[in-house]
Design an enzyme around this catalytic site. Sequence first.
Site, PDB file in Angstrom:
ATOM      1  N   GLN A   2       0.842  -1.200   0.000  1.00 14.09           N
ATOM      2  CA  GLN A   2       0.000   0.000   0.000  1.00 14.09           C
ATOM      3  C   GLN A   2       0.876   1.249   0.000  1.00 14.09           C
ATOM      4  OE1 GLN A   2      -1.920   1.197   3.692  1.00 14.09           O
ATOM      5  NE2 GLN A   2      -3.850   1.432   2.600  1.00 14.09           N
ATOM      6  N   GLY A   3       0.725   2.077  -1.008  1.00 16.40           N
ATOM      7  CA  GLY A   3       1.481   3.337  -1.092  1.00 16.40           C
ATOM      8  C   GLY A   3       0.557   4.520  -0.875  1.00 16.40           C
TER       9      GLY A   3
ATOM     10  N   SER B   4       0.751   6.563   2.552  1.00 10.63           N
ATOM     11  CA  SER B   4       1.423   7.565   3.401  1.00 10.63           C
ATOM     12  C   SER B   4       2.631   8.174   2.716  1.00 10.63           C
ATOM     13  CB  SER B   4       1.899   6.912   4.697  1.00 10.63           C
ATOM     14  OG  SER B   4       0.842   6.267   5.338  1.00 10.63           O
TER      15      SER B   4
ATOM     16  N   SER C  17       4.572  -1.134   3.950  1.00  9.59           N
ATOM     17  CA  SER C  17       4.852  -2.464   4.518  1.00  9.59           C
ATOM     18  C   SER C  17       5.057  -3.467   3.384  1.00  9.59           C
ATOM     19  CB  SER C  17       3.684  -2.944   5.380  1.00  9.59           C
ATOM     20  OG  SER C  17       3.385  -2.007   6.377  1.00  9.59           O
TER      21      SER C  17
ATOM     22  N   GLU D 150      -9.677  -1.838   5.577  1.00  9.61           N
ATOM     23  CA  GLU D 150      -8.432  -1.950   6.343  1.00  9.61           C
ATOM     24  C   GLU D 150      -8.678  -1.768   7.838  1.00  9.61           C
ATOM     25  OE1 GLU D 150      -5.445   0.782   5.012  1.00  9.61           O
ATOM     26  OE2 GLU D 150      -3.886  -0.100   6.275  1.00  9.61           O
TER      27      GLU D 150
HETATM   28  C1  FAD Z   1       2.655  -0.995  11.516  1.00 11.75           C
HETATM   29  C2  FAD Z   1       2.379   0.072  10.493  1.00 11.75           C
HETATM   30  C3  FAD Z   1       2.204  -0.287   9.170  1.00 11.75           C
HETATM   31  C4  FAD Z   1       1.971   0.696   8.214  1.00 11.75           C
HETATM   32  N1  FAD Z   1       1.860   0.305   6.905  1.00 11.75           N
HETATM   33  C5  FAD Z   1       1.624   1.247   5.960  1.00 11.75           C
HETATM   34  C6  FAD Z   1       1.547   0.860   4.578  1.00 11.75           C
HETATM   35  O1  FAD Z   1       1.731  -0.298   4.219  1.00 11.75           O
HETATM   36  N2  FAD Z   1       1.302   1.818   3.670  1.00 11.75           N
HETATM   37  C7  FAD Z   1       1.094   3.133   4.016  1.00 11.75           C
HETATM   38  O2  FAD Z   1       0.817   3.940   3.138  1.00 11.75           O
HETATM   39  N3  FAD Z   1       1.210   3.538   5.319  1.00 11.75           N
HETATM   40  C8  FAD Z   1       1.469   2.625   6.287  1.00 11.75           C
HETATM   41  N4  FAD Z   1       1.608   3.010   7.603  1.00 11.75           N
HETATM   42  C9  FAD Z   1       1.573   4.449   7.926  1.00 11.75           C
HETATM   43  C10 FAD Z   1       0.352   4.888   8.713  1.00 11.75           C
HETATM   44  O3  FAD Z   1      -0.807   4.905   7.922  1.00 11.75           O
HETATM   45  C11 FAD Z   1       0.678   6.291   9.278  1.00 11.75           C
HETATM   46  O4  FAD Z   1       1.774   6.144  10.175  1.00 11.75           O
HETATM   47  C12 FAD Z   1      -0.499   6.891  10.008  1.00 11.75           C
HETATM   48  O5  FAD Z   1      -1.511   7.218   9.115  1.00 11.75           O
HETATM   49  C13 FAD Z   1      -0.075   8.164  10.807  1.00 11.75           C
HETATM   50  O6  FAD Z   1       0.589   9.064  10.008  1.00 11.75           O
HETATM   51  P1  FAD Z   1       2.009   9.653  10.454  1.00 11.75           P
HETATM   52  O7  FAD Z   1       2.883   8.529  10.850  1.00 11.75           O
HETATM   53  O8  FAD Z   1       2.462  10.554   9.358  1.00 11.75           O
HETATM   54  O9  FAD Z   1       1.708  10.490  11.783  1.00 11.75           O
HETATM   55  P2  FAD Z   1       1.167  11.990  11.850  1.00 11.75           P
HETATM   56  O10 FAD Z   1       0.013  12.128  10.932  1.00 11.75           O
HETATM   57  O11 FAD Z   1       2.314  12.916  11.665  1.00 11.75           O
HETATM   58  O12 FAD Z   1       0.633  12.080  13.329  1.00 11.75           O
HETATM   59  C14 FAD Z   1       1.478  12.411  14.433  1.00 11.75           C
HETATM   60  C15 FAD Z   1       0.607  12.498  15.673  1.00 11.75           C
HETATM   61  O13 FAD Z   1      -0.346  13.577  15.562  1.00 11.75           O
HETATM   62  C16 FAD Z   1      -1.672  13.112  15.783  1.00 11.75           C
HETATM   63  N5  FAD Z   1      -2.616  13.814  14.910  1.00 11.75           N
HETATM   64  C17 FAD Z   1      -2.475  14.085  13.611  1.00 11.75           C
HETATM   65  N6  FAD Z   1      -3.567  14.717  13.133  1.00 11.75           N
HETATM   66  C18 FAD Z   1      -4.450  14.829  14.165  1.00 11.75           C
HETATM   67  C19 FAD Z   1      -5.761  15.369  14.309  1.00 11.75           C
HETATM   68  N7  FAD Z   1      -6.403  15.932  13.274  1.00 11.75           N
HETATM   69  N8  FAD Z   1      -6.350  15.290  15.530  1.00 11.75           N
HETATM   70  C20 FAD Z   1      -5.720  14.738  16.601  1.00 11.75           C
HETATM   71  N9  FAD Z   1      -4.469  14.204  16.512  1.00 11.75           N
HETATM   72  C21 FAD Z   1      -3.848  14.248  15.318  1.00 11.75           C
HETATM   73  C22 FAD Z   1      -1.620  11.631  15.405  1.00 11.75           C
HETATM   74  O14 FAD Z   1      -2.649  10.904  16.025  1.00 11.75           O
HETATM   75  C23 FAD Z   1      -0.220  11.226  15.910  1.00 11.75           C
HETATM   76  O15 FAD Z   1      -0.260  10.954  17.282  1.00 11.75           O
HETATM   77  C24 FAD Z   1       1.872   2.060   8.584  1.00 11.75           C
HETATM   78  C25 FAD Z   1       2.061   2.421   9.916  1.00 11.75           C
HETATM   79  C26 FAD Z   1       2.327   1.449  10.872  1.00 11.75           C
HETATM   80  C27 FAD Z   1       2.553   1.855  12.285  1.00 11.75           C
END
Ligand code: FAD
Length: 395
Positions: free
Chosen positions: A128-129, A131, A163, A246
Amino acid sequence: MDLRYTAAEQQFRTELREWLADVLPGLGPEPDREDWDARRAWDTGWQRMLFDAGYAGINWPKEYGGRGATPAEHLIFIEETERARAPYVGMNFVGLLHAGPTLIAEASDEQKAFHLPGILKGEHVWCQGFSEPNAGSDLASLRTRAVRDGDDYVLNGQKIWTSFGHMADYCEMLVRTDPEAPKHKGISWLIVPMNTPGIDIRPLETMEGTAEFCEVFYDDVHVPVANRVGDENDGWRVAMVTLSFERGTALVSDLLVSVELVRDLADLAKSITSHGATRWEDAGLRREIGRIAAEFDALWALTKRNISQAQRTGLVGVGGNVFKLAWTDLRQHMGDVAMRLLDRASLSLDDVANLPTGEHVHGRFYALSMTIAAGTSQVNRNIVGERVLGLPKDR
Ligand SMILES: Cc1cc2nc3c(=O)[nH]c(=O)nc-3n(C[C@H](O)[C@H](O)[C@H](O)COP(=O)(O)OP(=O)(O)OC[C@H]3O[C@@H](n4cnc5c(N)ncnc54)[C@H](O)[C@@H]3O)c2cc1C
Protein backbone atom coordinates in the site's frame (compact mmCIF):
# COMPACT_ATOMS: atom_id res chain seq x y z
CA MET A 1 -28.00 -12.04 11.54
CA ASP A 2 -29.10 -15.27 13.21
CA LEU A 3 -26.29 -16.23 15.60
CA ARG A 4 -27.29 -19.91 15.80
CA TYR A 5 -25.36 -22.24 13.51
CA THR A 6 -27.32 -24.27 10.97
CA ALA A 7 -26.56 -27.93 10.21
CA ALA A 8 -24.81 -26.80 6.99
CA GLU A 9 -22.62 -24.38 8.95
CA GLN A 10 -21.72 -27.07 11.48
CA GLN A 11 -20.80 -29.31 8.57
CA PHE A 12 -18.62 -26.52 7.14
CA ARG A 13 -16.83 -26.27 10.51
CA THR A 14 -16.25 -30.03 10.68
CA GLU A 15 -14.85 -30.23 7.16
CA LEU A 16 -12.58 -27.22 7.69
CA ARG A 17 -11.34 -28.58 11.02
CA GLU A 18 -10.53 -31.92 9.39
CA TRP A 19 -8.74 -30.24 6.49
CA LEU A 20 -6.64 -28.12 8.84
CA ALA A 21 -5.75 -31.16 10.96
CA ASP A 22 -4.70 -32.92 7.77
CA VAL A 23 -2.52 -30.23 6.17
CA LEU A 24 -1.01 -28.23 9.05
CA PRO A 25 1.41 -30.91 10.32
CA GLY A 26 3.03 -31.00 6.85
CA LEU A 27 3.77 -27.27 6.76
CA GLY A 28 7.09 -27.31 8.59
CA PRO A 29 8.47 -24.55 10.81
CA GLU A 30 7.75 -20.88 10.15
CA PRO A 31 10.74 -19.11 8.51
CA ASP A 32 13.00 -16.68 10.31
CA ARG A 33 11.61 -13.12 10.50
CA GLU A 34 14.46 -11.72 8.40
CA ASP A 35 14.46 -14.41 5.69
CA TRP A 36 12.23 -12.47 3.33
CA ASP A 37 12.27 -14.90 0.38
CA ALA A 38 11.36 -17.79 2.68
CA ARG A 39 8.63 -15.68 4.32
CA ARG A 40 7.14 -14.84 0.95
CA ALA A 41 7.26 -18.50 -0.10
CA TRP A 42 5.60 -19.52 3.20
CA ASP A 43 2.81 -16.93 3.03
CA THR A 44 2.04 -17.38 -0.67
CA GLY A 45 2.39 -21.18 -0.39
CA TRP A 46 -0.26 -21.24 2.36
CA GLN A 47 -2.49 -19.02 0.24
CA ARG A 48 -2.14 -21.46 -2.66
CA MET A 49 -3.10 -24.35 -0.38
CA LEU A 50 -6.22 -22.45 0.70
CA PHE A 51 -7.02 -21.77 -2.94
CA ASP A 52 -6.64 -25.40 -4.01
CA ALA A 53 -8.88 -26.50 -1.13
CA GLY A 54 -11.58 -23.92 -1.97
CA TYR A 55 -11.02 -21.71 1.08
CA ALA A 56 -9.28 -18.71 -0.55
CA GLY A 57 -11.17 -15.42 -0.44
CA ILE A 58 -13.56 -16.96 2.04
CA ASN A 59 -16.00 -14.02 1.95
CA TRP A 60 -15.28 -12.87 -1.60
CA PRO A 61 -18.17 -13.36 -4.04
CA LYS A 62 -18.06 -16.60 -6.04
CA GLU A 63 -18.10 -14.70 -9.33
CA TYR A 64 -14.66 -13.28 -8.42
CA GLY A 65 -13.18 -16.63 -7.46
CA GLY A 66 -13.97 -16.46 -3.74
CA ARG A 67 -15.94 -19.00 -1.74
CA GLY A 68 -18.90 -16.68 -1.22
CA ALA A 69 -19.22 -17.83 2.39
CA THR A 70 -22.07 -16.58 4.55
CA PRO A 71 -21.15 -14.25 7.47
CA ALA A 72 -21.49 -17.21 9.85
CA GLU A 73 -19.16 -19.36 7.72
CA HIS A 74 -16.70 -16.47 7.54
CA LEU A 75 -16.64 -16.27 11.34
CA ILE A 76 -16.28 -20.05 11.61
CA PHE A 77 -13.34 -19.88 9.19
CA ILE A 78 -11.60 -17.27 11.34
CA GLU A 79 -12.31 -19.20 14.56
CA GLU A 80 -11.10 -22.52 13.22
CA THR A 81 -7.94 -21.24 11.55
CA GLU A 82 -7.00 -19.39 14.74
CA ARG A 83 -7.88 -22.36 16.94
CA ALA A 84 -5.62 -24.57 14.81
CA ARG A 85 -2.94 -21.81 14.82
CA ALA A 86 -2.85 -21.91 11.02
CA PRO A 87 -0.65 -19.32 9.25
CA TYR A 88 -2.11 -15.85 9.01
CA VAL A 89 -2.32 -13.89 5.75
CA GLY A 90 1.20 -12.44 6.31
CA MET A 91 2.44 -10.67 3.18
CA ASN A 92 -0.91 -11.24 1.49
CA PHE A 93 -2.51 -8.82 3.97
CA VAL A 94 -2.94 -5.89 1.57
CA GLY A 95 -4.02 -7.97 -1.42
CA LEU A 96 -6.51 -10.19 0.37
CA LEU A 97 -7.88 -7.87 3.01
CA HIS A 98 -8.11 -4.45 1.42
CA ALA A 99 -6.75 -4.09 -2.16
CA GLY A 100 -8.72 -7.11 -3.40
CA PRO A 101 -11.99 -6.02 -1.72
CA THR A 102 -11.47 -2.50 -3.15
CA LEU A 103 -10.98 -3.94 -6.64
CA ILE A 104 -14.17 -5.99 -6.24
CA ALA A 105 -16.08 -2.83 -5.30
CA GLU A 106 -14.49 -0.34 -7.69
CA ALA A 107 -12.34 -1.84 -10.48
CA SER A 108 -13.17 -2.44 -14.15
CA ASP A 109 -13.98 -5.96 -15.37
CA GLU A 110 -10.53 -6.23 -17.02
CA GLN A 111 -8.76 -5.17 -13.81
CA LYS A 112 -10.76 -7.65 -11.75
CA ALA A 113 -10.18 -10.48 -14.25
CA PHE A 114 -6.41 -9.96 -14.17
CA HIS A 115 -5.71 -9.11 -10.53
CA LEU A 116 -8.20 -11.01 -8.37
CA PRO A 117 -7.04 -14.54 -9.36
CA GLY A 118 -3.40 -13.51 -8.79
CA ILE A 119 -4.24 -12.44 -5.22
CA LEU A 120 -6.36 -15.49 -4.46
CA LYS A 121 -3.76 -17.96 -5.74
CA GLY A 122 -0.92 -16.29 -3.82
CA GLU A 123 0.82 -15.37 -7.10
CA HIS A 124 0.86 -11.61 -6.51
CA VAL A 125 1.84 -9.84 -3.32
CA TRP A 126 0.49 -6.30 -2.89
CA CYS A 127 1.60 -3.33 -0.85
CA GLN A 128 0.00 0.00 0.00
CA GLY A 129 1.48 3.34 -1.09
CA PHE A 130 -0.73 5.84 0.70
CA SER A 131 1.42 7.57 3.40
CA GLU A 132 4.07 10.15 2.59
CA PRO A 133 6.54 11.98 4.86
CA ASN A 134 4.09 14.91 5.20
CA ALA A 135 0.84 13.07 4.60
CA GLY A 136 -0.06 10.47 7.20
CA SER A 137 -3.08 11.44 9.30
CA ASP A 138 -3.66 14.25 6.84
CA LEU A 139 -3.50 11.81 3.96
CA ALA A 140 -5.25 14.13 1.51
CA SER A 141 -2.16 16.40 1.59
CA LEU A 142 -0.22 13.80 -0.40
CA ARG A 143 2.05 15.24 -3.07
CA THR A 144 3.29 12.37 -5.24
CA ARG A 145 2.44 13.66 -8.70
CA ALA A 146 1.01 11.75 -11.64
CA VAL A 147 1.13 13.71 -14.87
CA ARG A 148 -0.58 12.47 -18.03
CA ASP A 149 1.74 11.56 -20.92
CA GLY A 150 -0.32 9.92 -23.68
CA ASP A 151 -1.61 6.59 -22.37
CA ASP A 152 0.61 6.77 -19.28
CA TYR A 153 0.86 8.68 -16.04
CA VAL A 154 4.38 9.73 -15.09
CA LEU A 155 4.89 9.47 -11.31
CA ASN A 156 7.33 11.50 -9.23
CA GLY A 157 7.46 11.61 -5.43
CA GLN A 158 8.03 9.61 -2.27
CA LYS A 159 5.98 7.20 -0.18
CA ILE A 160 6.88 5.98 3.31
CA TRP A 161 5.92 3.15 5.71
CA THR A 162 5.14 0.90 2.74
CA SER A 163 4.85 -2.46 4.52
CA PHE A 164 6.44 -5.34 2.53
CA GLY A 165 7.18 -2.88 -0.31
CA HIS A 166 10.42 -4.72 -1.08
CA MET A 167 8.55 -8.02 -1.58
CA ALA A 168 5.49 -6.75 -3.44
CA ASP A 169 4.49 -7.17 -7.07
CA TYR A 170 1.80 -4.47 -7.08
CA CYS A 171 1.02 -1.36 -5.08
CA GLU A 172 -2.36 0.24 -4.39
CA MET A 173 -1.24 3.82 -4.64
CA LEU A 174 -2.68 7.30 -4.19
CA VAL A 175 -1.30 10.03 -6.46
CA ARG A 176 -2.10 13.67 -7.08
CA THR A 177 -3.52 14.09 -10.56
CA ASP A 178 -4.83 17.66 -10.16
CA PRO A 179 -2.67 19.96 -7.98
CA GLU A 180 -5.02 22.90 -8.58
CA ALA A 181 -8.16 21.21 -7.20
CA PRO A 182 -9.08 21.22 -3.46
CA LYS A 183 -6.87 18.59 -1.83
CA HIS A 184 -9.48 15.81 -1.57
CA LYS A 185 -10.59 16.33 -5.18
CA GLY A 186 -7.28 16.02 -7.03
CA ILE A 187 -6.31 12.45 -6.07
CA SER A 188 -6.45 9.19 -8.08
CA TRP A 189 -6.09 5.53 -7.01
CA LEU A 190 -3.59 3.59 -9.18
CA ILE A 191 -2.34 0.02 -9.50
CA VAL A 192 1.45 0.30 -9.79
CA PRO A 193 3.59 -2.71 -10.80
CA MET A 194 6.54 -2.58 -8.38
CA ASN A 195 9.06 -3.72 -11.03
CA THR A 196 8.49 -0.59 -13.15
CA PRO A 197 11.76 1.26 -13.93
CA GLY A 198 12.32 4.37 -11.76
CA ILE A 199 11.09 2.81 -8.48
CA ASP A 200 13.72 2.79 -5.73
CA ILE A 201 12.74 0.75 -2.64
CA ARG A 202 14.70 1.23 0.59
CA PRO A 203 13.82 -0.90 3.64
CA LEU A 204 13.54 0.90 7.01
CA GLU A 205 14.53 -0.87 10.22
CA THR A 206 12.13 -0.56 13.17
CA MET A 207 12.99 -0.49 16.89
CA GLU A 208 12.29 -4.24 16.92
CA GLY A 209 15.18 -4.70 14.48
CA THR A 210 13.11 -5.87 11.51
CA ALA A 211 12.76 -4.12 8.18
CA GLU A 212 9.12 -4.70 7.22
CA PHE A 213 8.61 -1.08 6.18
CA CYS A 214 10.10 0.68 3.19
CA GLU A 215 10.42 4.16 1.88
CA VAL A 216 9.79 4.13 -1.86
CA PHE A 217 10.99 6.78 -4.29
CA TYR A 218 9.29 7.30 -7.68
CA ASP A 219 11.39 8.97 -10.34
CA ASP A 220 9.67 9.37 -13.74
CA VAL A 221 7.79 6.10 -13.31
CA HIS A 222 5.45 5.34 -16.24
CA VAL A 223 2.17 3.67 -15.27
CA PRO A 224 -0.59 3.02 -17.83
CA VAL A 225 -3.70 5.17 -17.41
CA ALA A 226 -5.57 1.86 -17.72
CA ASN A 227 -4.23 1.02 -14.23
CA ARG A 228 -6.37 3.70 -12.60
CA VAL A 229 -9.24 2.41 -10.45
CA GLY A 230 -12.23 4.73 -10.48
CA ASP A 231 -12.33 8.07 -12.28
CA GLU A 232 -9.44 10.49 -12.47
CA ASN A 233 -9.51 12.73 -9.36
CA ASP A 234 -12.06 10.45 -7.66
CA GLY A 235 -9.34 8.54 -5.77
CA TRP A 236 -10.22 9.92 -2.34
CA ARG A 237 -13.61 8.22 -2.48
CA VAL A 238 -11.96 4.94 -3.59
CA ALA A 239 -9.37 5.32 -0.79
CA MET A 240 -12.19 5.56 1.76
CA VAL A 241 -13.48 2.20 0.49
CA THR A 242 -9.97 0.75 0.99
CA LEU A 243 -9.67 2.21 4.50
CA SER A 244 -13.09 0.93 5.53
CA PHE A 245 -11.86 -2.62 4.84
CA GLU A 246 -8.43 -1.95 6.34
CA ARG A 247 -9.80 -0.56 9.61
CA GLY A 248 -12.66 -2.97 9.86
CA THR A 249 -12.70 -6.61 8.88
CA ALA A 250 -8.97 -6.85 8.10
CA LEU A 251 -8.09 -6.92 11.80
CA VAL A 252 -10.56 -9.60 12.83
CA SER A 253 -8.07 -12.49 12.93
CA ASP A 254 -5.82 -10.35 15.11
CA LEU A 255 -8.63 -10.13 17.63
CA LEU A 256 -8.68 -13.90 18.01
CA VAL A 257 -4.89 -13.96 18.28
CA SER A 258 -5.30 -11.49 21.16
CA VAL A 259 -7.74 -13.86 22.86
CA GLU A 260 -5.09 -16.60 22.67
CA LEU A 261 -2.54 -14.16 24.09
CA VAL A 262 -4.72 -13.49 27.15
CA ARG A 263 -4.65 -17.23 27.82
CA ASP A 264 -0.87 -17.24 27.38
CA LEU A 265 -0.68 -14.30 29.78
CA ALA A 266 -2.63 -16.21 32.42
CA ASP A 267 -0.28 -19.20 31.94
CA LEU A 268 2.70 -16.90 32.30
CA ALA A 269 1.31 -15.49 35.57
CA LYS A 270 1.05 -19.07 36.85
CA SER A 271 4.72 -19.69 35.97
CA ILE A 272 6.28 -16.60 37.53
CA THR A 273 6.98 -16.72 41.25
CA SER A 274 7.55 -13.71 43.47
CA HIS A 275 7.92 -13.64 47.28
CA GLY A 276 7.08 -17.36 47.49
CA ALA A 277 3.80 -17.21 45.53
CA THR A 278 2.92 -17.33 41.84
CA ARG A 279 1.75 -14.05 40.34
CA TRP A 280 -1.57 -15.76 39.55
CA GLU A 281 -2.34 -15.78 43.26
CA ASP A 282 -2.66 -11.99 43.10
CA ALA A 283 -6.45 -11.44 42.98
CA GLY A 284 -6.04 -7.94 41.53
CA LEU A 285 -4.03 -9.25 38.59
CA ARG A 286 -6.51 -12.09 37.98
CA ARG A 287 -9.35 -9.59 37.95
CA GLU A 288 -7.51 -7.37 35.47
CA ILE A 289 -6.76 -10.26 33.12
CA GLY A 290 -10.36 -11.49 33.43
CA ARG A 291 -11.67 -8.06 32.54
CA ILE A 292 -9.46 -7.90 29.45
CA ALA A 293 -10.75 -11.32 28.37
CA ALA A 294 -14.35 -10.13 28.85
CA GLU A 295 -13.71 -7.01 26.78
CA PHE A 296 -12.24 -9.11 23.97
CA ASP A 297 -15.46 -11.16 24.08
CA ALA A 298 -17.46 -7.97 23.67
CA LEU A 299 -15.32 -7.00 20.68
CA TRP A 300 -15.97 -10.40 19.13
CA ALA A 301 -19.68 -9.57 19.33
CA LEU A 302 -19.06 -6.22 17.62
CA THR A 303 -17.05 -8.06 14.96
CA LYS A 304 -20.01 -10.30 14.20
CA ARG A 305 -22.10 -7.20 13.63
CA ASN A 306 -19.44 -5.62 11.39
CA ILE A 307 -18.99 -8.74 9.29
CA SER A 308 -22.73 -9.10 8.91
CA GLN A 309 -23.00 -5.48 7.80
CA ALA A 310 -20.07 -5.81 5.37
CA GLN A 311 -21.71 -8.82 3.78
CA ARG A 312 -25.05 -7.04 3.44
CA THR A 313 -23.86 -3.67 2.18
CA GLY A 314 -20.39 -4.44 0.73
CA LEU A 315 -18.82 -1.97 3.22
CA VAL A 316 -17.93 -2.05 6.91
CA GLY A 317 -18.77 1.55 7.77
CA VAL A 318 -17.89 3.33 11.01
CA GLY A 319 -18.24 0.08 12.99
CA GLY A 320 -14.74 -0.66 11.67
CA ASN A 321 -13.35 2.53 13.22
CA VAL A 322 -15.04 1.75 16.55
CA PHE A 323 -13.58 -1.75 16.45
CA LYS A 324 -10.04 -0.57 15.62
CA LEU A 325 -10.11 2.05 18.34
CA ALA A 326 -11.41 -0.26 21.05
CA TRP A 327 -9.27 -3.23 20.04
CA THR A 328 -5.99 -1.29 19.86
CA ASP A 329 -6.66 0.41 23.22
CA LEU A 330 -7.36 -2.93 24.82
CA ARG A 331 -4.34 -4.55 23.18
CA GLN A 332 -2.16 -1.78 24.68
CA HIS A 333 -3.72 -2.31 28.11
CA MET A 334 -3.03 -6.03 27.86
CA GLY A 335 0.56 -5.26 26.82
CA ASP A 336 1.01 -3.02 29.87
CA VAL A 337 -0.25 -5.77 32.18
CA ALA A 338 2.20 -8.18 30.53
CA MET A 339 5.09 -5.73 31.04
CA ARG A 340 4.22 -5.34 34.73
CA LEU A 341 4.10 -9.10 35.10
CA LEU A 342 7.43 -9.58 33.31
CA ASP A 343 9.15 -6.90 35.35
CA ARG A 344 12.84 -6.77 34.30
CA ALA A 345 12.34 -9.51 31.67
CA SER A 346 10.35 -6.92 29.72
CA LEU A 347 13.68 -5.30 28.81
CA SER A 348 14.60 -8.27 26.60
CA LEU A 349 13.20 -9.17 23.19
CA ASP A 350 14.37 -12.75 23.75
CA ASP A 351 12.87 -15.32 26.08
CA VAL A 352 14.11 -15.10 29.66
CA ALA A 353 14.33 -17.86 32.33
CA ASN A 354 12.94 -20.44 29.90
CA LEU A 355 9.61 -18.60 29.77
CA PRO A 356 7.95 -17.32 26.55
CA THR A 357 8.54 -13.72 27.60
CA GLY A 358 9.74 -12.51 24.16
CA GLU A 359 6.26 -13.11 22.70
CA HIS A 360 4.77 -10.60 25.15
CA VAL A 361 7.47 -7.96 24.62
CA HIS A 362 7.05 -8.20 20.83
CA GLY A 363 3.29 -8.10 21.44
CA ARG A 364 3.65 -4.82 23.34
CA PHE A 365 5.53 -3.22 20.44
CA TYR A 366 2.95 -4.56 18.02
CA ALA A 367 0.13 -3.08 20.13
CA LEU A 368 1.79 0.32 19.92
CA SER A 369 2.20 0.13 16.15
CA MET A 370 -1.44 -0.84 15.69
CA THR A 371 -2.60 2.40 17.31
CA ILE A 372 -0.84 4.17 14.43
CA ALA A 373 -1.28 1.87 11.40
CA ALA A 374 -4.32 2.43 9.15
CA GLY A 375 -5.07 5.74 10.88
CA THR A 376 -4.04 6.71 14.42
CA SER A 377 -6.32 6.39 17.45
CA GLN A 378 -6.69 10.18 17.60
CA VAL A 379 -7.84 10.28 13.99
CA ASN A 380 -10.25 7.40 14.61
CA ARG A 381 -11.63 9.24 17.64
CA ASN A 382 -12.31 12.23 15.40
CA ILE A 383 -14.13 10.00 12.90
CA VAL A 384 -16.22 8.28 15.58
CA GLY A 385 -16.95 11.66 17.21
CA GLU A 386 -18.11 13.20 13.97
CA ARG A 387 -19.88 10.31 12.26
CA VAL A 388 -21.31 8.33 15.17
CA LEU A 389 -21.79 10.94 17.89
CA GLY A 390 -22.54 13.87 15.55
CA LEU A 391 -19.97 16.16 17.19
CA PRO A 392 -18.70 19.26 15.32
CA LYS A 393 -16.04 18.65 12.65
CA ASP A 394 -12.33 18.58 13.63
CA ARG A 395 -11.47 21.09 10.92
C1 FAD B 1 2.65 -0.99 11.52
C2 FAD B 1 2.38 0.07 10.49
C3 FAD B 1 2.20 -0.29 9.17
C4 FAD B 1 1.97 0.70 8.21
N1 FAD B 1 1.86 0.31 6.90
C5 FAD B 1 1.62 1.25 5.96
C6 FAD B 1 1.55 0.86 4.58
O1 FAD B 1 1.73 -0.30 4.22
N2 FAD B 1 1.30 1.82 3.67
C7 FAD B 1 1.09 3.13 4.02
O2 FAD B 1 0.82 3.94 3.14
N3 FAD B 1 1.21 3.54 5.32
C8 FAD B 1 1.47 2.63 6.29
N4 FAD B 1 1.61 3.01 7.60
C9 FAD B 1 1.57 4.45 7.93
C10 FAD B 1 0.35 4.89 8.71
O3 FAD B 1 -0.81 4.90 7.92
C11 FAD B 1 0.68 6.29 9.28
O4 FAD B 1 1.77 6.14 10.18
C12 FAD B 1 -0.50 6.89 10.01
O5 FAD B 1 -1.51 7.22 9.11
C13 FAD B 1 -0.08 8.16 10.81
O6 FAD B 1 0.59 9.06 10.01
P1 FAD B 1 2.01 9.65 10.45
O7 FAD B 1 2.88 8.53 10.85
O8 FAD B 1 2.46 10.55 9.36
O9 FAD B 1 1.71 10.49 11.78
P2 FAD B 1 1.17 11.99 11.85
O10 FAD B 1 0.01 12.13 10.93
O11 FAD B 1 2.31 12.92 11.66
O12 FAD B 1 0.63 12.08 13.33
C14 FAD B 1 1.48 12.41 14.43
C15 FAD B 1 0.61 12.50 15.67
O13 FAD B 1 -0.35 13.58 15.56
C16 FAD B 1 -1.67 13.11 15.78
N5 FAD B 1 -2.62 13.81 14.91
C17 FAD B 1 -2.47 14.09 13.61
N6 FAD B 1 -3.57 14.72 13.13
C18 FAD B 1 -4.45 14.83 14.16
C19 FAD B 1 -5.76 15.37 14.31
N7 FAD B 1 -6.40 15.93 13.27
N8 FAD B 1 -6.35 15.29 15.53
C20 FAD B 1 -5.72 14.74 16.60
N9 FAD B 1 -4.47 14.20 16.51
C21 FAD B 1 -3.85 14.25 15.32
C22 FAD B 1 -1.62 11.63 15.40
O14 FAD B 1 -2.65 10.90 16.03
C23 FAD B 1 -0.22 11.23 15.91
O15 FAD B 1 -0.26 10.95 17.28
C24 FAD B 1 1.87 2.06 8.58
C25 FAD B 1 2.06 2.42 9.92
C26 FAD B 1 2.33 1.45 10.87
C27 FAD B 1 2.55 1.85 12.28
